[in-house]
Write a protein that holds these residues in place. Structure first.
Motif, PDB file in Angstrom:
ATOM      1  N   GLY A   1       0.848  -1.190   0.000  1.00  0.00           N
ATOM      2  CA  GLY A   1       0.000   0.000   0.000  1.00  0.00           C
ATOM      3  C   GLY A   1       0.885   1.242   0.000  1.00  0.00           C
ATOM      4  O   GLY A   1       2.046   1.193   0.424  1.00  0.00           O
ATOM      5  N   ALA A   2       0.331   2.332  -0.500  1.00  0.00           N
ATOM      6  CA  ALA A   2       1.109   3.565  -0.665  1.00  0.00           C
ATOM      7  C   ALA A   2       1.627   4.097   0.673  1.00  0.00           C
ATOM      8  O   ALA A   2       2.783   4.511   0.781  1.00  0.00           O
ATOM      9  N   ARG A   3       0.785   4.091   1.718  1.00  0.00           N
ATOM     10  CA  ARG A   3       1.195   4.653   3.011  1.00  0.00           C
ATOM     11  C   ARG A   3       2.328   3.845   3.639  1.00  0.00           C
ATOM     12  O   ARG A   3       3.347   4.402   4.044  1.00  0.00           O
ATOM     13  N   ARG A   4       2.171   2.533   3.690  1.00  0.00           N
ATOM     14  CA  ARG A   4       3.218   1.695   4.295  1.00  0.00           C
ATOM     15  C   ARG A   4       4.497   1.735   3.469  1.00  0.00           C
ATOM     16  O   ARG A   4       5.603   1.713   4.018  1.00  0.00           O
ATOM     17  N   SER A   5       4.361   1.802   2.156  1.00  0.00           N
ATOM     18  CA  SER A   5       5.531   1.885   1.287  1.00  0.00           C
ATOM     19  C   SER A   5       6.293   3.186   1.537  1.00  0.00           C
ATOM     20  O   SER A   5       7.526   3.191   1.634  1.00  0.00           O
ATOM     21  N   ALA A   6       5.570   4.294   1.673  1.00  0.00           N
ATOM     22  CA  ALA A   6       6.211   5.591   1.961  1.00  0.00           C
ATOM     23  C   ALA A   6       6.869   5.570   3.336  1.00  0.00           C
ATOM     24  O   ALA A   6       7.968   6.105   3.519  1.00  0.00           O
ATOM     25  N   GLU A   7       6.228   4.943   4.318  1.00  0.00           N
ATOM     26  CA  GLU A   7       6.814   4.819   5.656  1.00  0.00           C
ATOM     27  C   GLU A   7       8.095   3.994   5.611  1.00  0.00           C
ATOM     28  O   GLU A   7       9.085   4.342   6.270  1.00  0.00           O
ATOM     29  N   LEU A   8       8.080   2.916   4.845  1.00  0.00           N
ATOM     30  CA  LEU A   8       9.266   2.073   4.709  1.00  0.00           C
ATOM     31  C   LEU A   8      10.411   2.886   4.116  1.00  0.00           C
ATOM     32  O   LEU A   8      11.532   2.852   4.629  1.00  0.00           O
ATOM     33  N   ARG A   9      10.132   3.633   3.050  1.00  0.00           N
ATOM     34  CA  ARG A   9      11.175   4.455   2.427  1.00  0.00           C
ATOM     35  C   ARG A   9      11.727   5.473   3.418  1.00  0.00           C
ATOM     36  O   ARG A   9      12.942   5.628   3.543  1.00  0.00           O
ATOM     37  N   ARG A  10      10.863   6.154   4.137  1.00  0.00           N
ATOM     38  CA  ARG A  10      11.329   7.151   5.117  1.00  0.00           C
ATOM     39  C   ARG A  10      12.182   6.490   6.197  1.00  0.00           C
ATOM     40  O   ARG A  10      13.220   7.029   6.598  1.00  0.00           O
ATOM     41  N   SER A  11      11.766   5.341   6.659  1.00  0.00           N
ATOM     42  CA  SER A  11      12.522   4.634   7.701  1.00  0.00           C
ATOM     43  C   SER A  11      13.891   4.207   7.195  1.00  0.00           C
ATOM     44  O   SER A  11      14.905   4.375   7.886  1.00  0.00           O
TER      45      SER A  11
END
Length: 149
Positions: free
Chosen positions: A127-137
């Motif tokens: 999903g877009a939100r979890r994917s963006a969180e993964l990238r930020r992390s």
């Protein structure tokens, strides 16, 4: 790859990051080879660490975490295949830079398309939100783990 963890111990975060990386690495390399660029995994691991403006062999070896001799051997192979060239370093005429050739850029273009395809698959899965969180992390972890930034 078999991971041996003590019973009841979760798989380490490092291994959990390595598994998707290796998956991507294998798929990207397969796409590059299928497109007519018979690059080996060892060559690819050196090739992908070349700076856009060129790299000195010692820098390349350090970035690839191999000996200077191993890096030199792999660069020789890549040069014979037309993927890289050695040119004079404009900062020091005695030194040589290893640069990507037009043929090398063709291989890079194939690799980037496959990388984007894989990342899109992962985003659909997470999903877009979890994917963006993964990238930020992962970008935040890079701040304390990447010696080349």
């Amino acid at each position: 790859m078999t991971i041996i963890e003590p019973e009841g111990t979760p798989i380490s975060v490092g291994v959990l990051m390595l598994i998707p990386y290796r998956h991507m690495e294998q798929r990207v390399l397969a796409a590059v080879v299928a497109a007519g660029h018979p690059i080996t995994l060892a060559q690819a691991r050196v090739f992908q660490r070349l700076d856009a403006g060129g790299s000195r062999l010692t820098e390349l070896a350090r970035a690839a975490q191999v000996t200077k001799q191993a890096a030199g051997f792999l660069v020789d192979e890549l040069e014979r295949a037309g993927y890289v060239e050695r040119v004079a370093d404009p900062r020091d005429g005695r030194a040589r830079l290893i640069r990507i050739t037009p043929r090398g850029r063709e291989a890079v273009a194939v690799a980037l398309v496959e990388q984007q395809r894989i990342e899109a698959e992962w985003e659909r899965h997470l999903g877009a939100r979890r994917s963006a969180e993964l990238r930020r992390s992962l970008e935040a972890l890079r701040e304390i783990t990447d010696p080349w930034i």
